[in-house]
Enzyme design. Structure first.
Site, PDB file in Angstrom:
ATOM      1  N   LYS A  42       0.450  47.569  55.165  1.00  0.00           N
ATOM      2  CA  LYS A  42       0.250  48.598  54.148  1.00  0.00           C
ATOM      3  C   LYS A  42       0.457  47.954  52.785  1.00  0.00           C
ATOM      4  O   LYS A  42       1.538  47.429  52.485  1.00  0.00           O
ATOM      5  CB  LYS A  42       1.247  49.733  54.356  1.00  0.00           C
ATOM      6  CG  LYS A  42       1.144  50.811  53.282  1.00  0.00           C
ATOM      7  CD  LYS A  42       2.008  52.010  53.615  1.00  0.00           C
ATOM      8  CE  LYS A  42       1.951  53.045  52.519  1.00  0.00           C
ATOM      9  NZ  LYS A  42       2.794  54.202  52.802  1.00  0.00           N
ATOM     10  N   LYS A  53      -4.064  49.429  55.767  1.00  0.00           N
ATOM     11  CA  LYS A  53      -4.200  50.504  54.782  1.00  0.00           C
ATOM     12  C   LYS A  53      -4.083  49.941  53.374  1.00  0.00           C
ATOM     13  O   LYS A  53      -3.154  49.180  53.137  1.00  0.00           O
ATOM     14  CB  LYS A  53      -3.075  51.498  55.046  1.00  0.00           C
ATOM     15  CG  LYS A  53      -3.043  52.660  54.104  1.00  0.00           C
ATOM     16  CD  LYS A  53      -1.868  53.527  54.424  1.00  0.00           C
ATOM     17  CE  LYS A  53      -1.779  54.567  53.325  1.00  0.00           C
ATOM     18  NZ  LYS A  53      -0.548  55.286  53.344  1.00  0.00           N
TER      19      LYS A  53
HETATM   20  C1  PBG Z   1       3.852  57.305  52.347  1.00  0.00           C
HETATM   21  C2  PBG Z   1       2.383  57.380  52.450  1.00  0.00           C
HETATM   22  C3  PBG Z   1       1.453  57.192  51.431  1.00  0.00           C
HETATM   23  C4  PBG Z   1       0.196  57.372  51.991  1.00  0.00           C
HETATM   24  C5  PBG Z   1       0.388  57.674  53.332  1.00  0.00           C
HETATM   25  N1  PBG Z   1       1.746  57.649  53.610  1.00  0.00           N
HETATM   26  C6  PBG Z   1       1.627  56.982  49.989  1.00  0.00           C
HETATM   27  C7  PBG Z   1       2.367  55.854  49.442  1.00  0.00           C
HETATM   28  O1  PBG Z   1       2.768  54.924  50.129  1.00  0.00           O
HETATM   29  O2  PBG Z   1       2.581  55.888  48.240  1.00  0.00           O
HETATM   30  C8  PBG Z   1      -1.079  57.245  51.255  1.00  0.00           C
HETATM   31  C9  PBG Z   1      -2.243  57.945  51.847  1.00  0.00           C
HETATM   32  C10 PBG Z   1      -3.393  58.119  50.925  1.00  0.00           C
HETATM   33  O3  PBG Z   1      -3.424  57.625  49.785  1.00  0.00           O
HETATM   34  O4  PBG Z   1      -4.333  58.798  51.363  1.00  0.00           O
HETATM   35  N2  PBG Z   1       4.482  58.346  53.022  1.00  0.00           N
END
Ligand code: PBG
Length: 337
Positions: free
Chosen positions: A208, A261
């Site tokens: 991520k 991601k």
């Molecule tokens: C954190 C989380 C995020 C997303 C999914 N889980 C945001 C982040 O890390 O700031 C992002 C998903 C998206 O942008 O569609 N709980």
């Protein structure tokens, strides 16, 4: 040049033959999308059961109360989606994000309501603290020995384990930690096993990245950090070897599915993960990817359906068999035509 290589060149030089008609194109297509590849993210709010508020930066995406979530779940089942993933929205926040593991928290209540009505629907749950902490960080913030604020890894993991367990107890089908703390997969796996959930799988948000493409999500989930950023735990977009190291570690700790991601700017990471590992690869087409397509389409600059399908097939072609996407229902509808 001998005779056979000449034939080969002639045949290779006429690659349009297999593109001339739709029936031929169908015959040679290498990648096919199915609604069962898609997981639909849902934002469930504890404001009221019939709450409904559009996320202004994500047209067509809503924060929904439980009653309205059930309507979306029914659509997901009818469209034969792979499943849904729940994100909680609450004002019940504190320093340690304790409402993330309350038995009457919004995710726990939603899970029970969904499982009662639609036991056959696959419901994944996002495990992170950022939607439940008053400061919006993914973990517990502590002052270190130099007087700086930082996220305490191991204390955060303790909270995440409690959150994962309470999701399991409320009926989650797929525990999906997105926090990016170290060793949380191993800790969650061990706790799940100890409590009789040895058959409950974990989908790790393993690779991520610290991405600007999450911007609209933070509005949707009310999870913007009130200070600092997420670079001490999310990955540097410049790195690819590091992603393989994290994925390998998470698999070793017990991840059943790994995720990359965002998706579209990281197709090379998806492909590498697919080539280097044998676990199923998921990819998250994140909020910013969705919003860009919606915004351009609203301006008449792009053909929305076409670009939606192209973006999704490219993610699958890169190697992801599971795609988390806000387009899930629209794409399934398009495919049914
Ligand atoms: C954190 C989380 C995020 C997303 C999914 N889980 C945001 C982040 O890390 O700031 C992002 C998903 C998206 O942008 O569609 N709980």
């Amino acid at each position: 040049m001998n005779y056979s290589s000449e034939i080969q060149i002639q045949s290779e030089s006429r690659t349009r033959r297999t593109r001339m008609t739709q029936r031929m194109r169908n015959l040679v297509r290498e990648t096919e999308l199915h609604p069962s590849n898609f997981i639909l993210p849902l934002f469930v709010s504890d404001a009221s059961a019939n709450f409904k508020k559009e996320v202004s930066s994500m047209p067509g995406v809503y924060q929904l109360g439980i009653d309205n979530i059930l309507v979306e779940c029914e659509k997901a089942l009818e469209s034969k989606l792979g499943g849904v993933i729940l994100f909680g929205i609450t004002e019940d926040k504190d320093e340690s994000g304790s409402s993330a593991h309350h038995d009457t928290g919004i995710i726990q209540l939603s899970l029970r309501a969904i499982k009662r009505r639609f036991p056959e629907l696959l419901v994944a749950t996002d495990v992170c603290l950022c939607e439940y902490t008053s400061h919006g960080h993914c973990g517990i913030v502590k002052e270190n020995s130099r007087g700086e604020f930082e996220i305490d890894n191991d204390e955060s993991v303790e909270q995440l384990v409690l959150e994962a367990l309470s999701h399991a107890e409320a009926g989650s089908d797929l525990i999906s930690p997105s926090d990016m703390m170290d060793r949380r997969i191993g800790a969650i796996r061990e706790a799940l096993d100890e409590h009789g959930f040895e058959n409950l799988p974990i989908m790790s948000y393993a690779a991520k990245y610290a991405s600007g493409f999450y911007g609209p999500f933070r509005e949707a989930a009310g999870s913007s950090p009130s200070f600092g950023d997420r670079k001490s735990h999310q990955m540097d977009p410049a790195n690819s070897d590091e992603a393989m190291r994290v994925i390998e570690r998470d698999i070793r700790e017990g991840a059943d599915i790994i995720m990359v991601k965002p998706a579209m700017s990281y197709l090379d990471i998806i492909r590498r993960a697919k080539d280097e590992f044998t676990v199923p690869v998921a990819a998250y087409q994140v909020s910013g990817e969705y919003s860009m397509i919606k915004a351009a389409a609203a301006n008449g600059w792009l053909d929305e359906e076409r670009v939606m399908m192209e973006s999704l097939v490219s993610i699958k072609r890169a190697g992801a068999s599971i795609i988390l996407t806000y387009f899930a229902l629209e794409a399934a509808k398009h495919m049914a035509q």
